[in-house]
Design a protein around this motif. Structure first.
Motif, PDB file in Angstrom:
ATOM      1  N   ALA A  71       0.827  -1.207   0.000  1.00  0.00           N
ATOM      2  CA  ALA A  71       0.000   0.000   0.000  1.00  0.00           C
ATOM      3  C   ALA A  71       0.864   1.260   0.000  1.00  0.00           C
ATOM      4  O   ALA A  71       0.508   2.256  -0.625  1.00  0.00           O
ATOM      5  CB  ALA A  71      -0.926  -0.005   1.211  1.00  0.00           C
ATOM      6  N   LEU A  72       1.982   1.235   0.713  1.00  0.00           N
ATOM      7  CA  LEU A  72       2.919   2.366   0.691  1.00  0.00           C
ATOM      8  C   LEU A  72       4.265   1.825   0.215  1.00  0.00           C
ATOM      9  O   LEU A  72       4.744   0.817   0.727  1.00  0.00           O
ATOM     10  CB  LEU A  72       3.068   2.967   2.092  1.00  0.00           C
ATOM     11  CG  LEU A  72       1.818   3.540   2.755  1.00  0.00           C
ATOM     12  CD1 LEU A  72       2.160   4.055   4.155  1.00  0.00           C
ATOM     13  CD2 LEU A  72       1.198   4.635   1.914  1.00  0.00           C
ATOM     14  N   LYS A  73       4.852   2.518  -0.760  1.00  0.00           N
ATOM     15  CA  LYS A  73       6.137   2.018  -1.280  1.00  0.00           C
ATOM     16  C   LYS A  73       7.285   2.873  -0.782  1.00  0.00           C
ATOM     17  O   LYS A  73       8.246   2.393  -0.215  1.00  0.00           O
ATOM     18  CB  LYS A  73       6.110   2.033  -2.806  1.00  0.00           C
ATOM     19  CG  LYS A  73       5.149   1.018  -3.384  1.00  0.00           C
ATOM     20  CD  LYS A  73       5.427   0.766  -4.865  1.00  0.00           C
ATOM     21  CE  LYS A  73       4.397  -0.149  -5.482  1.00  0.00           C
ATOM     22  NZ  LYS A  73       3.266   0.615  -6.081  1.00  0.00           N
ATOM     23  N   ASP A  74       7.145   4.190  -1.004  1.00  0.00           N
ATOM     24  CA  ASP A  74       8.256   5.063  -0.641  1.00  0.00           C
ATOM     25  C   ASP A  74       7.676   6.431  -0.313  1.00  0.00           C
ATOM     26  O   ASP A  74       7.494   7.266  -1.193  1.00  0.00           O
ATOM     27  CB  ASP A  74       9.250   5.149  -1.807  1.00  0.00           C
ATOM     28  CG  ASP A  74      10.427   6.041  -1.454  1.00  0.00           C
ATOM     29  OD1 ASP A  74      10.669   6.250  -0.244  1.00  0.00           O
ATOM     30  OD2 ASP A  74      11.092   6.533  -2.384  1.00  0.00           O
ATOM     31  N   VAL A  75       7.354   6.613   0.938  1.00  0.00           N
ATOM     32  CA  VAL A  75       6.703   7.860   1.342  1.00  0.00           C
ATOM     33  C   VAL A  75       7.718   8.750   2.049  1.00  0.00           C
ATOM     34  O   VAL A  75       8.400   8.321   2.975  1.00  0.00           O
ATOM     35  CB  VAL A  75       5.504   7.574   2.265  1.00  0.00           C
ATOM     36  CG1 VAL A  75       4.986   8.871   2.880  1.00  0.00           C
ATOM     37  CG2 VAL A  75       4.405   6.874   1.497  1.00  0.00           C
ATOM     38  N   ASN A  76       7.820   9.975   1.557  1.00  0.00           N
ATOM     39  CA  ASN A  76       8.696  10.962   2.179  1.00  0.00           C
ATOM     40  C   ASN A  76       7.889  12.231   2.384  1.00  0.00           C
ATOM     41  O   ASN A  76       7.285  12.747   1.446  1.00  0.00           O
ATOM     42  CB  ASN A  76       9.893  11.249   1.280  1.00  0.00           C
ATOM     43  CG  ASN A  76      10.746  10.010   1.105  1.00  0.00           C
ATOM     44  OD1 ASN A  76      11.476   9.597   1.993  1.00  0.00           O
ATOM     45  ND2 ASN A  76      10.605   9.367  -0.060  1.00  0.00           N
ATOM     46  N   MET A  77       7.833  12.695   3.618  1.00  0.00           N
ATOM     47  CA  MET A  77       7.015  13.875   3.920  1.00  0.00           C
ATOM     48  C   MET A  77       7.668  14.666   5.018  1.00  0.00           C
ATOM     49  O   MET A  77       8.330  14.113   5.898  1.00  0.00           O
ATOM     50  CB  MET A  77       5.633  13.433   4.433  1.00  0.00           C
ATOM     51  CG  MET A  77       4.561  13.365   3.384  1.00  0.00           C
ATOM     52  SD  MET A  77       3.038  12.797   4.157  1.00  0.00           S
ATOM     53  CE  MET A  77       2.132  14.308   4.154  1.00  0.00           C
TER      54      MET A  77
END
Ligand code: ATP
Ligand code: MG
Lengths: 400, 236
Positions: free
Chosen positions: B24-30
């Motif tokens: 569902a999430l691969k590579d989240v940057n925030m």
């Protein structure tokens, strides 16, 4: 902090009251069951109290006169009375049978009492109406539980008796109301043979060469007379002199007369330990089953109440409510349910008890025990619901 | 670029195992600074809710790093022992559906959180009422949740998310059931909160009305975030 359990209960009070009442009726049945057992024990004690006896003299090696049949000669009381420490010794007979009045009959314990006055062992200690028996034949004192009234005419075997007095709570150990009649009548009722049987026995005796001897006139008549007259009673009730102990008086009678003698404590253990032992076990089984059923029901109710709140519990967990707080909420609800159930049960048992045909004795000690048993059951049965609540995933509180 | 606010690096989340696994999430940057309100938008199933659940310590991320304030909360595994206390003290949630506690009235639904954190009942209720007033539902303060309209319930849920003044607020489609006036009011309150208490706010939304109000927006597609500059329009 607010009480989550309290708020939930107030919010869904109808559901709580409803299930609480249902549970309460079940608890009421359980308490009544215990009351039936206590009533049986109390019936036994009342029987012994009302007999006015300190010692019961019965046929050797029997558990008579209440738990087994016992038969002893009806002249034994004379010699017992002369023994040291004996204040009074009187004959008594007990026979449980159907007593007929008109077209209906009542199961009763017919007690044969000797001539005397109120206070004589075997006699009803108090009357609620009428008078004691004064004539030596055909008068009766009946317990009001028989439904008989003063002036009623009863039929016991072939004879008719007029009710002259009424008693209250004079019952046998199995709860049958008592009917007192004069000893002679009672002996006849118990040992009376019908005419055919007497005739047959007479023929057999006559045919026996040992009794019918030409050289011994009068022998046959004497034998027949001794066969037809009845000279047995079930027991001798003994009241002892105050300065003697029950043991001191019982021991010589036991040794010298070759009879079995029971004191009050022994008699009580026979009635409670032997006579009603099977019934007590039966009731015990019922109590266990009812407790299990109650536990299952409480567990089920608490489980469903918790299931209904899964989403709210997920929210509570999500916003950081501790497990302790959630578990306590569920536990409190189970306890409240238990308290409602107990109160309803206690009230319904109290109102229902007098309606039962046998004596139902609700003791405060049983109520206290029952109260804590209910609470314990509630605590145990909420464990399943609590475990489930603690497993709820707080993620369920967040929609897609 | 560590620091205060929310910081997420290389976060991934896989649901399930083997053939049925969903990444569902691969590579989240925030990164969300304290006092900042950012938008998170993306098609249905792109992983928005999953991201908020990871950040909110409701589900376990598979890999990556998350920092709240100056505390590393996740780095390949949780670095915080009591996740529930973390949620209670640090994170305000506004869910996609407003699950209120049905047996508590509106005020206590909101006041429950500060009470759980140990605030006296009166003080907690006063604070709840302030927020309810700001959200224009104070007239329903004594009502039970079942007596409220969907929009009213949502506003109560928002009040509940904000009441503890957490350093992080995660809102999942908070304005979906609201009309545009009230939707704007919600955005205004979130911005006020962010400024007054230096809160970092993430708002997941499909709502065309409010998207233009964000200064920064993260797009998420197939579990990968892309940052873009928003219009940052004023909302009054
Ligand atoms: N518990 C779960 N188990 C398995 N897969 C899941 C689970 N929750 C979500 N998913 C999958 O993960 C992906 C992302 O879901 P998510 O709920 O984060 O989407 P979303 O962006 O919030 O969508 P929407 O806008 O419809 O709310 C979807 O493909 C979804 O099917
Ligand atoms: Mg979603």
């Amino acid at each position: 902090m607010i009480s989550l359990a309290g708020r939930d209960i107030l919010h869904a009070w109808g559901k709580f009251i409803f299930t609480g009442v249902g549970l309460g009726l079940l608890i009421g049945v359980t308490l009544t069951m215990a009351g039936v057992y206590r009533g049986m024990v109390d019936d036994g004690k009342v029987l012994l109290d009302n007999s006015g006896a300190d010692l019961w003299v019965v046929q050797k090696d029997t558990l008579g006169p209440y738990a087994e049949s016992s038969s002893i000669p009806d002249d034994l009381w004379r010699s017992i009375r002369t023994m040291p420490g004996v204040a009074e010794a009187v004959n008594v007979t007990y026979l449980t049978m159907q007593v007929v009045k008109g077209s209906k009959d009542v199961r009763a314990m017919v007690v044969g009492i000797t001539a005397g006055e109120a206070g004589t062992p075997g006699w009803p200690p108090q009357l609620v109406a009428g008078r004691q028996i004064t004539r030596s034949h055909y008068e009766a004192v009946a317990d009001i539980a028989t439904g008989f009234q003063l002036g009623d005419v009863l039929k016991i075997r072939r004879n008719h008796y007029t009710v002259v007095g009424l008693t209250r709570r004079m019952v046998s150990s199995s709860g049958d109301p008592m009917v007192f009649i004069p000893l002679k009548d009672a002996q006849e009722a118990q040992f009376l043979k019908d005419n055919d049987a007497i005739l047959m026995q007479r023929r057999r005796t006559e045919a026996n060469p040992a009794f019918n001897r030409p050289g011994v006139p009068g022998l046959l008549d004497a034998v027949i007379a001794s066969q037809t007259s009845n000279s047995s009673v079930n027991a001798v009730l003994v009241r002892i002199q105050p300065e003697f102990s029950q043991k001191e008086v019982a021991e010589p009678i036991r040794r010298w007369k070759r009879l079995t003698v029971y004191d009050r404590a022994q008699m009580e253990s026979i009635l409670v330990g032997k006579l009603i032992a099977t019934s007590a076990k039966q009731i015990g089984m019922f109590l266990v089953i009812l407790a299990l059923v109650s536990a299952a029901i409480v567990a089920f109710i608490i489980y469903t109440l918790t299931m209904d709140k899964i989403r709210e519990i997920a929210v509570l967990k999500l916003i950081g409510t501790r497990n302790r707080t959630i578990a306590w909420m569920i536990l409190q609800q189970a306890l409240v349910l238990g308290v409602i159930g107990f109160v309803v049960g206690k009230i319904s048992a109290t109102f229902a008890a007098p309606l039962f045909p046998k004596y139902v004795l609700l003791t405060p000690a049983d109520s206290v025990l029952g109260f804590f048993a209910v609470l314990a059951i509630c605590v145990l049965s909420s464990i399943v619901a609590i475990r489930m609540a603690l497993k709820v995933d707080p993620a369920e509180a967040i929609g897609g | 670029m560590a620091g205060k606010g929310i910081h997420i690096e290389g976060l991934s989340k896989r649901y399930g195992e083997g053939d049925t696994a969903v990444l569902a999430l691969k590579d989240v940057n925030m990164h969300v600074a304290p006092g900042e309100v950012v938008g998170l938008i993306g098609p249905s199933g792109s992983g928005k809710s999953t991201l908020l659940k990871c950040l909110g310590a409701v589900i376990d991320p598979t890999a990556g790093r998350m920092v709240l304030g100056d505390e590393v909360i996740f780095d390949g595994g949780w670095k915080v022992r009591d996740l529930r206390a973390l949620r209670r003290d640090k994170i305000g949630f506004v869910f996609q559906a407003p699950y209120l506690i049905p047996f508590l009235d509106v005020t206590d639904n909101v006041a429950l959180l500060p009470m759980l954190a140990g605030m006296p009942n009166d003080e907690a209720r006063t604070r709840a009422l302030e927020l309810l007033t700001a959200l224009d539902v104070q007239h329903r303060a004594k009502a039970m949740p079942s007596q409220l309209s969907g929009g009213e319930q949502q506003r109560v849920a928002i009040a509940r998310g904000l009441v503890n003044r957490p350093p992080v607020i995660l809102a999942d489609e908070p304005t979906a059931p609201l009309d545009s006036v009230r939707a704007m009011a919600v955005i205004r309150i979130l911005n006020d909160m962010a400024q007054r208490f230096q809160t970092a706010v993430i708002v997941v939304t499909h709502d065309e009305k409010i998207i233009p109000t964000f200064k920064r927006i993260y797009h998420i597609r197939d579990g990968i975030t892309h940052e873009e500059v928003g219009e940052g329009r004023r909302f009054d």
